[in-house]
Design a protein around this motif. Structure first.
Motif, PDB file in Angstrom:
ATOM      1  N   ASN A  79      28.120  37.085  22.761  1.00  0.00           N
ATOM      2  CA  ASN A  79      28.531  38.371  22.195  1.00  0.00           C
ATOM      3  C   ASN A  79      27.978  38.571  20.788  1.00  0.00           C
ATOM      4  OD1 ASN A  79      29.988  39.110  24.468  1.00  0.00           O
ATOM      5  ND2 ASN A  79      31.919  38.292  23.698  1.00  0.00           N
ATOM      6  N   GLU A  80      27.901  37.491  20.027  1.00  0.00           N
ATOM      7  CA  GLU A  80      27.384  37.591  18.663  1.00  0.00           C
ATOM      8  C   GLU A  80      25.919  38.013  18.668  1.00  0.00           C
ATOM      9  OE1 GLU A  80      27.680  37.604  14.551  1.00  0.00           O
ATOM     10  OE2 GLU A  80      29.238  37.454  16.094  1.00  0.00           O
ATOM     11  N   LYS A  81      25.165  37.501  19.629  1.00  0.00           N
ATOM     12  CA  LYS A  81      23.765  37.909  19.740  1.00  0.00           C
ATOM     13  C   LYS A  81      23.646  39.413  19.991  1.00  0.00           C
ATOM     14  CE  LYS A  81      21.348  33.741  21.281  1.00  0.00           C
ATOM     15  NZ  LYS A  81      20.453  33.172  22.321  1.00  0.00           N
ATOM     16  N   GLU A  82      24.535  39.926  20.839  1.00  0.00           N
ATOM     17  CA  GLU A  82      24.510  41.351  21.160  1.00  0.00           C
ATOM     18  C   GLU A  82      24.889  42.204  19.952  1.00  0.00           C
ATOM     19  OE1 GLU A  82      27.062  41.852  24.496  1.00  0.00           O
ATOM     20  OE2 GLU A  82      25.788  40.710  25.877  1.00  0.00           O
ATOM     21  N   LYS A  83      25.824  41.709  19.143  1.00  0.00           N
ATOM     22  CA  LYS A  83      26.246  42.455  17.958  1.00  0.00           C
ATOM     23  C   LYS A  83      25.157  42.492  16.892  1.00  0.00           C
ATOM     24  CE  LYS A  83      31.197  41.499  18.456  1.00  0.00           C
ATOM     25  NZ  LYS A  83      32.375  40.796  17.869  1.00  0.00           N
ATOM     26  N   LEU A  84      24.481  41.357  16.745  1.00  0.00           N
ATOM     27  CA  LEU A  84      23.462  41.253  15.695  1.00  0.00           C
ATOM     28  C   LEU A  84      22.174  41.977  16.055  1.00  0.00           C
ATOM     29  CD1 LEU A  84      23.880  37.509  14.625  1.00  0.00           C
ATOM     30  CD2 LEU A  84      24.619  39.548  13.369  1.00  0.00           C
ATOM     31  N   HIS A  85      21.907  42.085  17.342  1.00  0.00           N
ATOM     32  CA  HIS A  85      20.641  42.669  17.785  1.00  0.00           C
ATOM     33  C   HIS A  85      20.909  43.749  18.828  1.00  0.00           C
ATOM     34  CE1 HIS A  85      18.677  39.303  15.752  1.00  0.00           C
ATOM     35  NE2 HIS A  85      19.511  38.496  16.405  1.00  0.00           N
ATOM     36  N   PRO A  86      20.904  45.018  18.416  1.00  0.00           N
ATOM     37  CA  PRO A  86      21.113  46.109  19.387  1.00  0.00           C
ATOM     38  C   PRO A  86      20.099  46.033  20.531  1.00  0.00           C
ATOM     39  CG  PRO A  86      21.207  46.937  17.138  1.00  0.00           C
ATOM     40  CD  PRO A  86      20.731  45.510  17.048  1.00  0.00           C
ATOM     41  N   ASN A  87      20.561  46.323  21.733  1.00  0.00           N
ATOM     42  CA  ASN A  87      19.705  46.288  22.926  1.00  0.00           C
ATOM     43  C   ASN A  87      19.169  44.883  23.217  1.00  0.00           C
ATOM     44  OD1 ASN A  87      19.954  49.158  23.208  1.00  0.00           O
ATOM     45  ND2 ASN A  87      18.368  49.384  21.638  1.00  0.00           N
ATOM     46  N   TYR A  88      19.912  43.891  22.760  1.00  0.00           N
ATOM     47  CA  TYR A  88      19.492  42.515  22.980  1.00  0.00           C
ATOM     48  C   TYR A  88      19.496  42.186  24.479  1.00  0.00           C
ATOM     49  CZ  TYR A  88      19.320  37.426  22.727  1.00  0.00           C
ATOM     50  OH  TYR A  88      18.966  36.121  22.887  1.00  0.00           O
ATOM     51  N   VAL A  89      18.453  41.505  24.921  1.00  0.00           N
ATOM     52  CA  VAL A  89      18.351  41.074  26.317  1.00  0.00           C
ATOM     53  C   VAL A  89      18.457  39.554  26.343  1.00  0.00           C
ATOM     54  CG1 VAL A  89      16.911  41.009  28.379  1.00  0.00           C
ATOM     55  CG2 VAL A  89      16.891  43.043  26.910  1.00  0.00           C
ATOM     56  N   HIS A  90      19.478  39.055  27.022  1.00  0.00           N
ATOM     57  CA  HIS A  90      19.672  37.604  27.093  1.00  0.00           C
ATOM     58  C   HIS A  90      18.557  36.953  27.897  1.00  0.00           C
ATOM     59  CE1 HIS A  90      23.582  37.652  25.189  1.00  0.00           C
ATOM     60  NE2 HIS A  90      23.965  38.628  25.996  1.00  0.00           N
ATOM     61  N   SER A  91      18.204  35.754  27.508  1.00  0.00           N
ATOM     62  CA  SER A  91      17.170  35.020  28.228  1.00  0.00           C
ATOM     63  C   SER A  91      17.676  34.653  29.617  1.00  0.00           C
ATOM     64  CB  SER A  91      16.812  33.738  27.466  1.00  0.00           C
ATOM     65  OG  SER A  91      17.894  32.813  27.527  1.00  0.00           O
ATOM     66  N   PRO A  92      16.761  34.454  30.569  1.00  0.00           N
ATOM     67  CA  PRO A  92      17.187  34.036  31.917  1.00  0.00           C
ATOM     68  C   PRO A  92      18.027  32.760  31.880  1.00  0.00           C
ATOM     69  CG  PRO A  92      14.904  34.743  31.960  1.00  0.00           C
ATOM     70  CD  PRO A  92      15.304  34.715  30.513  1.00  0.00           C
ATOM     71  N   ARG A  93      17.724  31.856  30.987  1.00  0.00           N
ATOM     72  CA  ARG A  93      18.494  30.605  30.896  1.00  0.00           C
ATOM     73  C   ARG A  93      19.925  30.876  30.442  1.00  0.00           C
ATOM     74  NH1 ARG A  93      17.331  25.142  30.572  1.00  0.00           N
ATOM     75  NH2 ARG A  93      18.737  23.860  29.334  1.00  0.00           N
ATOM     76  N   ASP A  94      20.083  31.770  29.453  1.00  0.00           N
ATOM     77  CA  ASP A  94      21.437  32.099  28.987  1.00  0.00           C
ATOM     78  C   ASP A  94      22.226  32.845  30.062  1.00  0.00           C
ATOM     79  OD1 ASP A  94      20.879  30.901  26.599  1.00  0.00           O
ATOM     80  OD2 ASP A  94      20.802  32.737  25.408  1.00  0.00           O
ATOM     81  N   VAL A  95      21.545  33.721  30.792  1.00  0.00           N
ATOM     82  CA  VAL A  95      22.202  34.444  31.883  1.00  0.00           C
ATOM     83  C   VAL A  95      22.700  33.455  32.930  1.00  0.00           C
ATOM     84  CG1 VAL A  95      21.799  35.982  33.854  1.00  0.00           C
ATOM     85  CG2 VAL A  95      21.007  36.632  31.573  1.00  0.00           C
ATOM     86  N   GLN A  96      21.850  32.528  33.299  1.00  0.00           N
ATOM     87  CA  GLN A  96      22.226  31.550  34.317  1.00  0.00           C
ATOM     88  C   GLN A  96      23.354  30.655  33.821  1.00  0.00           C
ATOM     89  OE1 GLN A  96      19.740  28.066  35.515  1.00  0.00           O
ATOM     90  NE2 GLN A  96      19.490  29.214  37.426  1.00  0.00           N
ATOM     91  N   THR A  97      23.338  30.338  32.544  1.00  0.00           N
ATOM     92  CA  THR A  97      24.387  29.507  31.972  1.00  0.00           C
ATOM     93  C   THR A  97      25.748  30.174  32.093  1.00  0.00           C
ATOM     94  OG1 THR A  97      22.889  28.417  30.413  1.00  0.00           O
ATOM     95  CG2 THR A  97      25.217  28.433  29.847  1.00  0.00           C
ATOM     96  N   LEU A  98      25.819  31.462  31.793  1.00  0.00           N
ATOM     97  CA  LEU A  98      27.095  32.172  31.910  1.00  0.00           C
ATOM     98  C   LEU A  98      27.510  32.292  33.376  1.00  0.00           C
ATOM     99  CD1 LEU A  98      29.419  33.547  30.510  1.00  0.00           C
ATOM    100  CD2 LEU A  98      28.137  35.686  30.548  1.00  0.00           C
ATOM    101  N   GLN A  99      26.559  32.573  34.239  1.00  0.00           N
ATOM    102  CA  GLN A  99      26.866  32.667  35.673  1.00  0.00           C
ATOM    103  C   GLN A  99      27.488  31.374  36.180  1.00  0.00           C
ATOM    104  OE1 GLN A  99      22.891  33.531  37.003  1.00  0.00           O
ATOM    105  NE2 GLN A  99      23.300  35.716  37.281  1.00  0.00           N
TER     106      GLN A  99
END
Length: 221
Positions: free
Chosen positions: A66-86
């Motif tokens: 969430n902090e990444k999204e707040k600091l960077h508008p329109n932030y796109v998470h890396s595939p690795r971070d997406v998979q980690t949350l999944q």
């Protein structure tokens, strides 16, 4: 404890990352990657059976993303971070100590997680783990709840989706847990206990359930 399990960050061997180790890293102002947090969640939820610690680490993971999204508008998470949350959400649903807690995280996933994190493969795994959580309790009420979830999944056309879409999400990266592969087969396997309990089988179009009979073609492909 095996001494090798006290070392962190090896690229070649899996070493245990637990809640205490991550708390120590925080105190020493060390960077904690989402992948480290996921490993800690698995260690606490699956191995140590300390679900509150796993929940705390999951909160850390949420805060990090969430902090990444707040600091960077329109932030796109890396595939690795997406998979980690999944995988982290799926782990919490699978290893929650009660079906009610499994349902809590499944509800969170379906109500709060958007695409690309929420996709067909992750939806199926969360549903499968939720069915498993209810079915292992083994009471009439819990099996009825598991049956309701199973019927919901079938009504969504789970067998109509390209199987490759299910298998690609968690098997795409080296080292992915084997239990996340071929998730449609895992769903069928977990469903067996529920179907047997109620003497049911998949319908011909696999969109619903019908009474089982000697000519049923259970889990055919």
């Amino acid at each position: 404890m095996n001494p090798s399990r006290q070392h962190y960050g090896s690229n070649n061997n899996y070493h245990a990352i637990n809640y205490d180790a991550i708390e120590e890293m925080k105190r020493n102002n060390k960077f904690i990657s989402p992948h480290f947090l996921y490993r800690g969640i698995v260690e606490e939820a699956k191995i140590r059976r300390n679900f509150p610690n796993a929940e705390s680490l999951f909160k850390d993971l949420e805060d990090f993303l969430n902090e990444k999204e707040k600091l960077h508008p329109n932030y796109v998470h890396s595939p690795r971070d997406v998979q980690t949350l999944q995988k982290s959400v799926a782990t919490l649903v699978r290893y929650a100590p009660t079906p009610e807690q499994s349902l809590q995280y499944a509800t969170y996933f379906f109500q709060s997680i958007q695409r690309p994190i929420r996709n067909a493969a992750t939806e199926l795994i969360v549903f499968t783990n939720l069915i498993y959580s209810y079915s292992i309790r083994g009471t009439q009420k819990s099996m009825e709840d598991a049956l309701s979830i199973l019927e919901l999944v079938l009504s969504q056309g789970v067998f109509k989706i390209d199987r490759n879409l299910y298998n690609s999400t968690f098997a795409s990266q080296q080292g992915s847990a084997s239990t996340f592969r071929d998730s449609l087969t895992v769903f069928e396997t977990v469903s067996k206990k529920v179907l047997a309990w109620f003497k049911l089988d998949f319908s011909e179009d696999r969109m619903s359930l019908v009474p089982a009979n000697t000519s049923s073609r259970h889990f055919s492909h």
